[in-house]
Scaffold this motif. Structure first.
Motif, short mmCIF file in Angstrom:
data_model
loop_
_atom_site.label_atom_id
_atom_site.label_comp_id
_atom_site.label_asym_id
_atom_site.label_seq_id
_atom_site.Cartn_x
_atom_site.Cartn_y
_atom_site.Cartn_z
N PRO A 47 0.82 -1.23 0.00
CA PRO A 47 0.00 0.00 0.00
C PRO A 47 0.85 1.27 0.00
O PRO A 47 0.53 2.25 -0.68
CB PRO A 47 -0.79 -0.08 1.31
CG PRO A 47 -0.69 -1.48 1.76
CD PRO A 47 0.47 -2.13 1.10
N LEU A 48 1.95 1.23 0.75
CA LEU A 48 2.83 2.41 0.79
C LEU A 48 3.33 2.75 -0.62
O LEU A 48 3.38 3.93 -1.00
CB LEU A 48 4.01 2.13 1.73
CG LEU A 48 5.07 3.21 1.80
CD1 LEU A 48 4.51 4.47 2.48
CD2 LEU A 48 6.30 2.74 2.58
N LEU A 49 3.67 1.73 -1.38
CA LEU A 49 4.14 1.98 -2.74
C LEU A 49 3.05 2.63 -3.60
O LEU A 49 3.31 3.50 -4.42
CB LEU A 49 4.62 0.68 -3.39
CG LEU A 49 5.91 0.11 -2.80
CD1 LEU A 49 6.17 -1.30 -3.33
CD2 LEU A 49 7.10 1.02 -3.12
N VAL A 50 1.81 2.18 -3.38
CA VAL A 50 0.68 2.81 -4.11
C VAL A 50 0.61 4.29 -3.73
O VAL A 50 0.53 5.17 -4.60
CB VAL A 50 -0.66 2.11 -3.77
CG1 VAL A 50 -1.83 2.88 -4.39
CG2 VAL A 50 -0.66 0.66 -4.24
N TYR A 51 0.67 4.58 -2.43
CA TYR A 51 0.59 5.98 -1.99
C TYR A 51 1.74 6.80 -2.57
O TYR A 51 1.53 7.88 -3.11
CB TYR A 51 0.64 6.07 -0.46
CG TYR A 51 -0.67 5.75 0.22
CD1 TYR A 51 -0.78 4.63 1.03
CD2 TYR A 51 -1.79 6.56 0.06
CE1 TYR A 51 -1.97 4.31 1.66
CE2 TYR A 51 -2.99 6.24 0.68
CZ TYR A 51 -3.08 5.13 1.48
OH TYR A 51 -4.25 4.80 2.09
N LEU A 52 2.96 6.27 -2.44
CA LEU A 52 4.11 7.07 -2.87
C LEU A 52 4.09 7.33 -4.37
O LEU A 52 4.39 8.43 -4.83
CB LEU A 52 5.43 6.41 -2.46
CG LEU A 52 5.67 6.28 -0.94
CD1 LEU A 52 7.08 5.76 -0.67
CD2 LEU A 52 5.46 7.60 -0.20
N ALA A 53 3.69 6.31 -5.14
CA ALA A 53 3.62 6.52 -6.59
C ALA A 53 2.51 7.51 -6.92
O ALA A 53 2.70 8.41 -7.75
CB ALA A 53 3.39 5.19 -7.30
N GLU A 55 1.36 9.85 -5.13
CA GLU A 55 1.71 11.21 -4.69
C GLU A 55 2.58 11.96 -5.70
O GLU A 55 2.78 13.16 -5.58
CB GLU A 55 2.42 11.16 -3.32
CG GLU A 55 1.44 10.90 -2.17
CD GLU A 55 2.13 10.63 -0.85
OE1 GLU A 55 3.38 10.78 -0.76
OE2 GLU A 55 1.43 10.24 0.10
N LEU A 56 3.08 11.27 -6.69
CA LEU A 56 3.85 11.94 -7.74
C LEU A 56 2.94 12.71 -8.70
O LEU A 56 3.38 13.51 -9.50
CB LEU A 56 4.68 10.92 -8.55
CG LEU A 56 5.77 10.19 -7.76
CD1 LEU A 56 6.28 8.99 -8.55
CD2 LEU A 56 6.93 11.13 -7.43
N GLY A 57 1.65 12.40 -8.62
CA GLY A 57 0.66 13.14 -9.41
C GLY A 57 -0.46 13.55 -8.46
O GLY A 57 -0.20 13.79 -7.28
N SER A 58 -1.68 13.58 -8.97
CA SER A 58 -2.76 13.89 -8.04
C SER A 58 -3.90 12.90 -8.25
O SER A 58 -4.37 12.71 -9.37
CB SER A 58 -3.25 15.32 -8.22
OG SER A 58 -3.75 15.47 -9.51
N ALA A 59 -4.28 12.29 -7.15
CA ALA A 59 -5.41 11.35 -7.17
C ALA A 59 -6.26 11.66 -5.95
O ALA A 59 -5.72 12.09 -4.92
CB ALA A 59 -4.89 9.92 -7.10
N PRO A 60 -7.58 11.42 -6.02
CA PRO A 60 -8.40 11.64 -4.83
C PRO A 60 -7.92 10.70 -3.70
O PRO A 60 -7.57 9.55 -3.98
CB PRO A 60 -9.81 11.25 -5.28
CG PRO A 60 -9.76 11.09 -6.76
CD PRO A 60 -8.33 10.91 -7.16
#
Ligand code: IPE
Ligand code: IPE
Ligand code: MG
Ligand code: MG
Ligand code: MG
Length: 290
Positions: A47-53, A55-60
């Motif tokens: 999950p952390l990898l999902v968040y960090l990736a 965060e490089l753009g913008s997602a809700p």
């Protein structure tokens, strides 16, 4: 390094709370087993990898939560089945009895079975992710953990090998662990609509950290006591698994993991967004002892 890197904590808290709300209530033995296995700690690396990736753009934020939970549910299913007597036959996981030790084999198998569709219905039930992205997410995740992905890696892992070359071992580690890690980064990029060039860099990064992660896991199996790792020390030795340390020794394995994490950093540095946390994560992955 022991528990717990300060910067990881807010992510862990967020994912634990998102997981809590994505699981069925504690009503039957099956849902108890599901909750026991999912809400039992764990580093929440995927999950952390999902968040960090993302965060490089913008997602809700809800889209990040959904995708993070879906990958963790797949990971938790894979751990429940990995521990079964027919697989690694392990009694301890995340500091507690494994799912089959606590609930019996049949319930553990079914809990794993139930976690897989739950992961996909989280994605398809999200009103924060466009339908065409949902399809891409489901396709990426299912491909990563399917017959020629994680499951194939697991088959290679439990097959008896008289000999495995380092190249074969890399390929096995890639399939059983690396592919899901790469998918997490790719999926994080997808929900943030990152350009293909950035997603490609994330996947190259994931290939390196995925392998480094599993090499470190092999080292932890040898070196880390249950009190720290939450798993039985020496489990791979008992099963005579072919691992990085068994092939090239512990020192060379540590060096290889660090080398891979440094190579991963080079890809992360090429990303156009702020890759600071991805860089810190590379160090964590190869220094952790849990
Ligand atoms: C263990 O994964 C299984 C592997 C693929 C190496 P983790 O080390 O991420 O386990 P948890 O989620 O923290 O318990
Ligand atoms: C597990 O690898 C890989 C998957 C669950 C897909 P290991 O068997 O090495 O993981 P641990 O050491 O039991 O956590
Ligand atoms: Mg295994
Ligand atoms: Mg195992
Ligand atoms: Mg292991």
């Amino acid at each position: 390094m022991t528990k717990n890197e300060g910067w990881l904590q807010p992510y862990e808290e967020r994912i634990n709370s998102a997981l809590e709300s994505s699981l069925p209530e504690d009503k039957t033995i099956l849902t108890q087993a599901i909750r026991y296995s999912v809400l039992s700690g764990g580093k929440r690396l995927r999950p952390l990898l999902v968040y960090l990736a993302s965060e490089l753009g913008s997602a809700p934020p809800e889209a990040k939560d959904t995708v993070s939970c879906s990958v963790e549910l797949i990971h938790c299913y894979s751990l429940i089945h990995d521990d079964l007597p027919a697989m690694d036959d392990d009694s301890l996981r995340r500091g507690k009895p494994t799912c089959h030790k606590k609930f019996g084999e049949a319930i553990a198998i079914l809990a794993g079975d139930a976690l897989q569709p739950l992961a996909y219905t989280l994605i398809t039930g999200s009103n924060q992710i466009e339908e065409k992205i949902q399809v891409k997410l489901v396709s990426t995740l299912s491909k990563a953990c399917g017959w020629d992905g994680m499951v194939e890696g697991q088959i290679l892992d439990i097959s008896h090998h008289d000999y495995l070359s380092l190249e074969d071992l890399d390929s096995m580690h890639m399939k059983k662990t690396g592919i899901l890690i790469i998918a997490c980064l790719e999926m994080g990029g997808m929900i943030s609509n990152l350009p293909e060039t950035e997603i490609k860099l994330l996947k190259q990064f994931g290939k390196k950290v995925g392998l480094a992660f599993q090499i470190r896991d092999d080292i932890i199996d040898l070196e880390s006591p249950f009190e720290i790792s939450g798993k039985s020390q020496g489990s791979d030795l008992v099963k005579e698994k072919i691992t990085y340390p068994s092939l090239i020794g512990i020192k060379a394995s540590k060096e290889r993991a660090i080398e891979l994490s440094e190579e991963a950093k080079e890809f992360a540095k090429k990303l156009s967004g702020d890759s600071n946390k991805l860089l810190k994560l590379c160090d964590f992955i190869v220094q952790r002892d849990y």
